[in-house]
Design a protein around this motif. Sequence first.
Motif, PDB file in Angstrom:
ATOM      1  N   SER A  62      56.713  34.491  49.734  1.00  0.00           N
ATOM      2  CA  SER A  62      55.892  35.237  50.686  1.00  0.00           C
ATOM      3  C   SER A  62      54.783  36.009  49.981  1.00  0.00           C
ATOM      4  O   SER A  62      53.625  35.986  50.408  1.00  0.00           O
ATOM      5  CB  SER A  62      56.777  36.195  51.486  1.00  0.00           C
ATOM      6  OG  SER A  62      55.997  36.999  52.324  1.00  0.00           O
ATOM      7  N   ALA A  63      55.134  36.680  48.897  1.00  0.00           N
ATOM      8  CA  ALA A  63      54.143  37.466  48.152  1.00  0.00           C
ATOM      9  C   ALA A  63      53.029  36.573  47.610  1.00  0.00           C
ATOM     10  O   ALA A  63      51.841  36.905  47.722  1.00  0.00           O
ATOM     11  CB  ALA A  63      54.821  38.216  47.009  1.00  0.00           C
ATOM     12  N   LEU A  64      53.404  35.428  47.060  1.00  0.00           N
ATOM     13  CA  LEU A  64      52.387  34.515  46.521  1.00  0.00           C
ATOM     14  C   LEU A  64      51.554  33.898  47.639  1.00  0.00           C
ATOM     15  O   LEU A  64      50.351  33.695  47.478  1.00  0.00           O
ATOM     16  CB  LEU A  64      53.049  33.429  45.668  1.00  0.00           C
ATOM     17  CG  LEU A  64      53.647  33.919  44.351  1.00  0.00           C
ATOM     18  CD1 LEU A  64      54.431  32.800  43.665  1.00  0.00           C
ATOM     19  CD2 LEU A  64      52.577  34.465  43.414  1.00  0.00           C
ATOM     20  N   SER A  65      52.168  33.631  48.777  1.00  0.00           N
ATOM     21  CA  SER A  65      51.426  33.097  49.928  1.00  0.00           C
ATOM     22  C   SER A  65      50.363  34.086  50.387  1.00  0.00           C
ATOM     23  O   SER A  65      49.231  33.704  50.701  1.00  0.00           O
ATOM     24  CB  SER A  65      52.374  32.800  51.096  1.00  0.00           C
ATOM     25  OG  SER A  65      53.256  31.776  50.756  1.00  0.00           O
ATOM     26  N   GLN A  66      50.722  35.358  50.423  1.00  0.00           N
ATOM     27  CA  GLN A  66      49.769  36.393  50.821  1.00  0.00           C
ATOM     28  C   GLN A  66      48.609  36.473  49.826  1.00  0.00           C
ATOM     29  O   GLN A  66      47.448  36.599  50.229  1.00  0.00           O
ATOM     30  CB  GLN A  66      50.470  37.742  50.945  1.00  0.00           C
ATOM     31  CG  GLN A  66      51.382  37.822  52.140  1.00  0.00           C
ATOM     32  CD  GLN A  66      52.122  39.146  52.230  1.00  0.00           C
ATOM     33  OE1 GLN A  66      51.793  40.108  51.561  1.00  0.00           O
ATOM     34  NE2 GLN A  66      53.131  39.195  53.082  1.00  0.00           N
ATOM     35  N   LEU A  67      48.917  36.381  48.546  1.00  0.00           N
ATOM     36  CA  LEU A  67      47.860  36.412  47.529  1.00  0.00           C
ATOM     37  C   LEU A  67      46.941  35.193  47.652  1.00  0.00           C
ATOM     38  O   LEU A  67      45.728  35.308  47.497  1.00  0.00           O
ATOM     39  CB  LEU A  67      48.464  36.472  46.127  1.00  0.00           C
ATOM     40  CG  LEU A  67      49.126  37.791  45.748  1.00  0.00           C
ATOM     41  CD1 LEU A  67      49.860  37.654  44.414  1.00  0.00           C
ATOM     42  CD2 LEU A  67      48.099  38.914  45.680  1.00  0.00           C
ATOM     43  N   MET A  68      47.535  34.025  47.935  1.00  0.00           N
ATOM     44  CA  MET A  68      46.723  32.823  48.117  1.00  0.00           C
ATOM     45  C   MET A  68      45.794  32.979  49.310  1.00  0.00           C
ATOM     46  O   MET A  68      44.625  32.622  49.243  1.00  0.00           O
ATOM     47  CB  MET A  68      47.617  31.591  48.326  1.00  0.00           C
ATOM     48  CG  MET A  68      48.262  31.081  47.063  1.00  0.00           C
ATOM     49  SD  MET A  68      49.322  29.648  47.362  1.00  0.00           S
ATOM     50  CE  MET A  68      48.159  28.455  47.976  1.00  0.00           C
ATOM     51  N   ALA A  69      46.305  33.526  50.405  1.00  0.00           N
ATOM     52  CA  ALA A  69      45.494  33.712  51.612  1.00  0.00           C
ATOM     53  C   ALA A  69      44.347  34.694  51.347  1.00  0.00           C
ATOM     54  O   ALA A  69      43.215  34.461  51.776  1.00  0.00           O
ATOM     55  CB  ALA A  69      46.370  34.208  52.756  1.00  0.00           C
ATOM     56  N   LYS A  70      44.638  35.759  50.644  1.00  0.00           N
ATOM     57  CA  LYS A  70      43.593  36.729  50.322  1.00  0.00           C
ATOM     58  C   LYS A  70      42.532  36.109  49.421  1.00  0.00           C
ATOM     59  O   LYS A  70      41.349  36.342  49.611  1.00  0.00           O
ATOM     60  CB  LYS A  70      44.200  37.958  49.621  1.00  0.00           C
ATOM     61  CG  LYS A  70      44.981  38.844  50.547  1.00  0.00           C
ATOM     62  CD  LYS A  70      45.560  40.024  49.796  1.00  0.00           C
ATOM     63  CE  LYS A  70      46.423  40.865  50.692  1.00  0.00           C
ATOM     64  NZ  LYS A  70      47.081  41.963  49.962  1.00  0.00           N
ATOM     65  N   GLY A  71      42.973  35.303  48.465  1.00  0.00           N
ATOM     66  CA  GLY A  71      42.037  34.652  47.550  1.00  0.00           C
ATOM     67  C   GLY A  71      41.130  33.680  48.274  1.00  0.00           C
ATOM     68  O   GLY A  71      39.942  33.606  48.022  1.00  0.00           O
ATOM     69  N   LYS A  72      41.666  32.948  49.222  1.00  0.00           N
ATOM     70  CA  LYS A  72      40.869  31.996  49.992  1.00  0.00           C
ATOM     71  C   LYS A  72      39.871  32.701  50.884  1.00  0.00           C
ATOM     72  O   LYS A  72      38.750  32.254  51.051  1.00  0.00           O
ATOM     73  CB  LYS A  72      41.769  31.061  50.787  1.00  0.00           C
ATOM     74  CG  LYS A  72      42.481  30.054  49.904  1.00  0.00           C
ATOM     75  CD  LYS A  72      43.323  29.101  50.681  1.00  0.00           C
ATOM     76  CE  LYS A  72      43.995  28.116  49.738  1.00  0.00           C
ATOM     77  NZ  LYS A  72      44.892  27.195  50.393  1.00  0.00           N
ATOM     78  N   LYS A  73      40.269  33.830  51.459  1.00  0.00           N
ATOM     79  CA  LYS A  73      39.350  34.601  52.308  1.00  0.00           C
ATOM     80  C   LYS A  73      38.219  35.191  51.472  1.00  0.00           C
ATOM     81  O   LYS A  73      37.087  35.200  51.893  1.00  0.00           O
ATOM     82  CB  LYS A  73      40.112  35.722  53.017  1.00  0.00           C
ATOM     83  CG  LYS A  73      40.964  35.258  54.160  1.00  0.00           C
ATOM     84  CD  LYS A  73      41.641  36.435  54.833  1.00  0.00           C
ATOM     85  CE  LYS A  73      42.604  35.980  55.900  1.00  0.00           C
ATOM     86  NZ  LYS A  73      43.363  37.096  56.467  1.00  0.00           N
ATOM     87  N   ALA A  74      38.552  35.647  50.271  1.00  0.00           N
ATOM     88  CA  ALA A  74      37.566  36.281  49.410  1.00  0.00           C
ATOM     89  C   ALA A  74      36.500  35.274  48.968  1.00  0.00           C
ATOM     90  O   ALA A  74      35.349  35.620  48.784  1.00  0.00           O
ATOM     91  CB  ALA A  74      38.237  36.896  48.185  1.00  0.00           C
ATOM     92  N   LYS A  75      36.896  34.008  48.811  1.00  0.00           N
ATOM     93  CA  LYS A  75      35.959  32.987  48.358  1.00  0.00           C
ATOM     94  C   LYS A  75      35.069  32.470  49.484  1.00  0.00           C
ATOM     95  O   LYS A  75      34.044  31.876  49.244  1.00  0.00           O
ATOM     96  CB  LYS A  75      36.727  31.818  47.729  1.00  0.00           C
ATOM     97  CG  LYS A  75      37.378  32.184  46.421  1.00  0.00           C
ATOM     98  CD  LYS A  75      38.177  31.014  45.876  1.00  0.00           C
ATOM     99  CE  LYS A  75      38.921  31.401  44.617  1.00  0.00           C
ATOM    100  NZ  LYS A  75      39.784  30.341  44.137  1.00  0.00           N
ATOM    101  N   SER A  76      35.506  32.643  50.717  1.00  0.00           N
ATOM    102  CA  SER A  76      34.749  32.130  51.875  1.00  0.00           C
ATOM    103  C   SER A  76      33.426  32.829  52.044  1.00  0.00           C
ATOM    104  O   SER A  76      33.260  33.961  51.750  1.00  0.00           O
ATOM    105  CB  SER A  76      35.581  32.290  53.148  1.00  0.00           C
ATOM    106  OG  SER A  76      36.751  31.514  53.037  1.00  0.00           O
TER     107      SER A  76
END
Length: 76
Positions: A62-76
């Motif tokens: 869950s923690a890594l999934s949240q970090l992945m989602a934040k990283g993808k949003k930041a790159k958009s």
Amino acid sequence: TQKADADQKVTKLVETLELMPPKASAKVITELEDQLAVAAMSRISNLKLAKIMAAMDPKRSSALSQLMAKGKKAKS
């Protein structure tokens, strides 16, 4: 450059993780630093990643999934 070297190491890690059984890959990813784990997970095929995440500790997954989602949003 350092970035190219780091990118090459992540690519090699991803290739290795994709060849390993999901449970073994899950153990490796669980022990990685968050940034490296997210970098690797973002390059693993969705089907393989789903199997790996299913084998991981739910809190870590869950923690890594949240970090992945934040990283993808930041790159958009």
